[in-house]
Scaffold this active site. Structure first.
Site, PDB file in Angstrom:
ATOM      1  N   GLY A  82       0.792  -0.952  -0.046  1.00  0.00           N
ATOM      2  CA  GLY A  82      -0.063   0.352   0.564  1.00  0.00           C
ATOM      3  C   GLY A  82       0.869   1.364   0.181  1.00  0.00           C
ATOM      4  N   ARG A 146       1.597  -5.279  -4.984  1.00  0.00           N
ATOM      5  CA  ARG A 146       1.242  -6.637  -3.893  1.00  0.00           C
ATOM      6  C   ARG A 146       1.771  -8.050  -3.849  1.00  0.00           C
ATOM      7  NH1 ARG A 146      -0.392  -4.001   0.691  1.00  0.00           N
ATOM      8  NH2 ARG A 146      -2.258  -3.053   0.792  1.00  0.00           N
ATOM      9  N   ASP A 177       4.700  -7.935   5.709  1.00  0.00           N
ATOM     10  CA  ASP A 177       4.897  -8.458   3.949  1.00  0.00           C
ATOM     11  C   ASP A 177       5.794  -8.112   3.069  1.00  0.00           C
ATOM     12  OD1 ASP A 177       2.687 -10.634   5.102  1.00  0.00           O
ATOM     13  OD2 ASP A 177       1.218  -9.207   4.419  1.00  0.00           O
ATOM     14  N   LYS A 203       8.041   0.746   5.585  1.00  0.00           N
ATOM     15  CA  LYS A 203       6.738   1.352   5.154  1.00  0.00           C
ATOM     16  C   LYS A 203       6.183   1.081   5.228  1.00  0.00           C
ATOM     17  CE  LYS A 203       4.411   0.122   2.650  1.00  0.00           C
ATOM     18  NZ  LYS A 203       3.318  -0.567   1.643  1.00  0.00           N
ATOM     19  N   ASP A 206       0.493   1.610   8.768  1.00  0.00           N
ATOM     20  CA  ASP A 206      -0.542   0.998  10.111  1.00  0.00           C
ATOM     21  C   ASP A 206       0.033   0.992  10.781  1.00  0.00           C
ATOM     22  OD1 ASP A 206      -1.703   0.347   7.633  1.00  0.00           O
ATOM     23  OD2 ASP A 206      -1.584  -1.608   7.480  1.00  0.00           O
ATOM     24  N   TYR A 427      -8.070   6.013   2.038  1.00  0.00           N
ATOM     25  CA  TYR A 427      -7.278   5.965   0.739  1.00  0.00           C
ATOM     26  C   TYR A 427      -6.743   7.813   0.540  1.00  0.00           C
ATOM     27  CZ  TYR A 427      -7.922   1.694  -0.050  1.00  0.00           C
ATOM     28  OH  TYR A 427      -8.499   0.164   0.054  1.00  0.00           O
ATOM     29  N   GLU A 428      -7.978   8.709   1.702  1.00  0.00           N
ATOM     30  CA  GLU A 428      -7.534   9.908   1.899  1.00  0.00           C
ATOM     31  C   GLU A 428      -6.154  10.511   2.572  1.00  0.00           C
ATOM     32  OE1 GLU A 428      -9.824   8.311   2.468  1.00  0.00           O
ATOM     33  OE2 GLU A 428     -12.020   8.913   2.240  1.00  0.00           O
TER      34      GLU A 428
END
Ligand code: FBP
Length: 559
Positions: A82, A146, A177, A203, A206, A427-428
């Protein structure tokens, strides 16, 4: 018409600050090593899976001394997973370090994430390209993806592409991951004597890729500030109109760090924390009762409005849901190639699933609204994770609360008016222009990644510590990726993965929320943080998150 915004134009000229140890230039760095390391859990399994990169010592750089010689090397870079604000600056730091070591060095960006290196899709990064993206949000310079890098065939193809481009090092910018991928690739490259080193960079918005050595993943600072701005705006609206309860789900995958940080920045009426729900073994009904009770008590005070923050991953922490989701994961992995299931209608799928779940999980599954059932059955991501961003927990809670409030009304326990608004912020915030902290931190992470490459290290994660101090005091180094690994079940099988950091319920960040939330529930203590500021007083522009401050300095954060 404008080609770029005035802010973007000013930001292009911003010179990110470098960590102290790196500030004298890429060839003026001294490397030291600490003790050998061990995996955080399942040591024997991890050692057996990564025999060539396991257990290396922690690396630390100092600016006094010059024992790193200028490297002649081409490198490849991959953005993975992401988006997170600051990714372009990691690449800028890497690019600047690589070019200052030797202007003939080349940096290739693999396009669209890890699949770029397998399929040989790449572009050479130049000054002209790089300069357009400095200090901007997004991953659009080379794109992300991904794809899970794990098979022999993928590794062989990657090697061919690297040989063609004369690449001696690969930098993977990703979350837990993706850095697991980085470690698998590092192991394979070393085991096969390819001479290609692999370095990771931490990165994820989260905030769950952190430990003793990694203080924070990049992007968390900017994303949480962006969400806090939006929540503050909604709080102001709620406080003005006084007619809606706003249920705001916040991105952040399993861990509730984003939700917790946003709560500390804005002081809403209700904040749910997944890790607490799990620890207290709260059922869905108990969570609904807890929220309905606050709604009813506020209604008694004449306040039929409020703000509730809900972490995206909440559903995975509710014990009965957790058991059901884990069974669903195993079932779905088995049904992936089952044509009967794949071609079935949605209703037939529910029946097949229900017939295979145990009685308790089947009952729970059937009690859920159809749209939530469908969301729970969606494909897992390539790493086997449930796509929690697609599960509308905020709407599920609203529907259940309506039923609860109706019951309470019938019993004379509630006499208010409940009007809801549901939001999902995710996503904002992921591609917002990086805050000064993320701009500096990311640039340092990228620059440092090249210092690790130049030191000949592989299977390491770029690490910048002491981040609550000015950048001149930031400590640069590297952490062996195997140190952060344990074994977890993915797609129905045990796999090595980097251990996620969840919210610690006895830590200072959660304690800060816990000690204030009853007050915040009843009194309106809303804070309106406003937009991220890039220019102006340092007390406004350079402050980082309360999470980082509380964790690193244990400062009392509340007034
Ligand atoms: P990463 O772990 O890859 O950094 O994911 C971040 C994230 O934004 C999560 O918070 C969210 O659940 C997920 O990505 C959404 O994924 P997608 O972009 O595929 O919709």
């Amino acid at each position: 018409m404008r080609e770029i915004s005035p802010l973007q134009k000013e930001r292009q000229a911003y010179k990110p600050k470098l960590a102290g140890a790196l500030a004298n230039g890429i060839n003026n760095i001294k490397l030291t090593f600490g003790e050998k390391t061990e995996a955080v859990a399942d040591k024997e399994e991890i050692k057996a899976l990564f025999p060539h990169v396991y257990g290396e010592p922690i690396a630390k750089f100092a600016s006094q001394g010059a024992d790193l010689s200028a490297s002649t090397i081409n490198a490849g870079v991959i953005l993975s997973g992401g988006q997170a604000p600051g990714g372009h600056n990691v690449i800028a730091g890497l690019y600047d370090a690589l070019k200052s070591a030797n202007p003939n060095n080349k940096l290739f960006g693999f396009l669209g994430g890890p699949s770029g290196i397998i399929d040989g899709k790449y572009m050479e990064l130049t000054d002209e390209i790089m300069n357009k993206y400095r200090n901007t949000g997004g991953f659009d310079i080379i794109g992300s993806g991904r794809t899970k890098l794990e098979t022999e065939e993928q590794f062989k193809k990657s090697l061919e592409v690297c040989k063609k481009l004369n690449i001696g090092a690969i930098v993977i910018i990703g979350g837990d991951d993706s850095n697991t991928n980085a470690c698998l690739l590092a192991e394979w490259m070393k085991a096969n004597n390819t001479g290609i080193n692999v370095i990771g960079c931490p990165k994820t918005i989260d905030g769950d890729l952190k430990n003793d050595q990694i203080e924070i993943s990049f992007g968390f600072d900017t994303a949480t500030k962006t969400y806090a701005e939006l929540i503050g705006n909604i709080q102001r609206d709620a406080n003005s109109a006084k007619k809606y309860w706003h249920f705001i789900k916040l991105m952040g995958r399993s861990a509730s760090h984003v939700c917790l940080e946003a709560a500390l920045q804005t002081q809403p009426n209700i904040t749910l924390i997944g890790e607490e729900v799990e620890a207290k073994k709260q059922s869905l009904d108990e969570i609904v009762s807890y929220m309905a009770d606050i709604i009813a008590r506020r209604a008694e005070m004449g306040k039929n409005f409020g703000i509730a923050l809900i972490p995206e991953g909440l559903i995975e922490f509710i014990p009965e849901m957790k058991v059901m989701i884990s069974s669903l994961n195993d079932l779905l992995a088995g049904l992936e190639k089952d044509a009967g299931y794949q071609n079935a209608s949605q209703e037939e799928k529910y029946q097949i699933i229900t017939s295979k779940l145990d009685e308790k999980s089947a009952k729970l599954f059937n009690s859920l609204p159809s749209q939530i059932k469908a969301q729970l059955l969606m494909d897992r991501d390539p790493h086997g994770n449930v796509q929690v961003s697609k599960i509308e927990t905020e709407k599920l809670l609203i529907e259940m609360i309506k039923v609860k409030l109706k019951e309470m009304k019938a019993q004379g326990k509630y006499n208010g008016k409940f009007s809801d608004q549901a939001h999902f912020f995710g996503y904002e915030g992921r591609c917002a222009a990086p805050s000064n902290f993320d701009a500096d931190y990311c640039y340092s992470l990228g620059y440092n990644a090249f210092a690790l490459i130049q030191s000949g290290l592989t299977g390491y994660l770029s690490s910048i510590k002491n981040t609550t101090k000015p950048a001149s005091e930031w400590v640069a180094g590297g952490v062996p990726l195997t140190m952060m690994m344990n074994m977890e079940k993915r797609h129905g099988e045990m796999k090595p993965v980097i251990k996620k950091a969840l919210v610690e319920l006895d830590g200072p960040v959660f304690k800060a929320l816990e000690s204030h939330r009853e007050k915040w529930a009843m009194n309106d203590c809303y804070i309106f943080p406003g937009a991220i500021q890039y220019f102006g007083p340092s007390s406004v522009c350079d402050v980082t998150t309360m999470t980082l401050q509380l964790e690193q300095e244990n400062k009392p954060a509340m007034v």
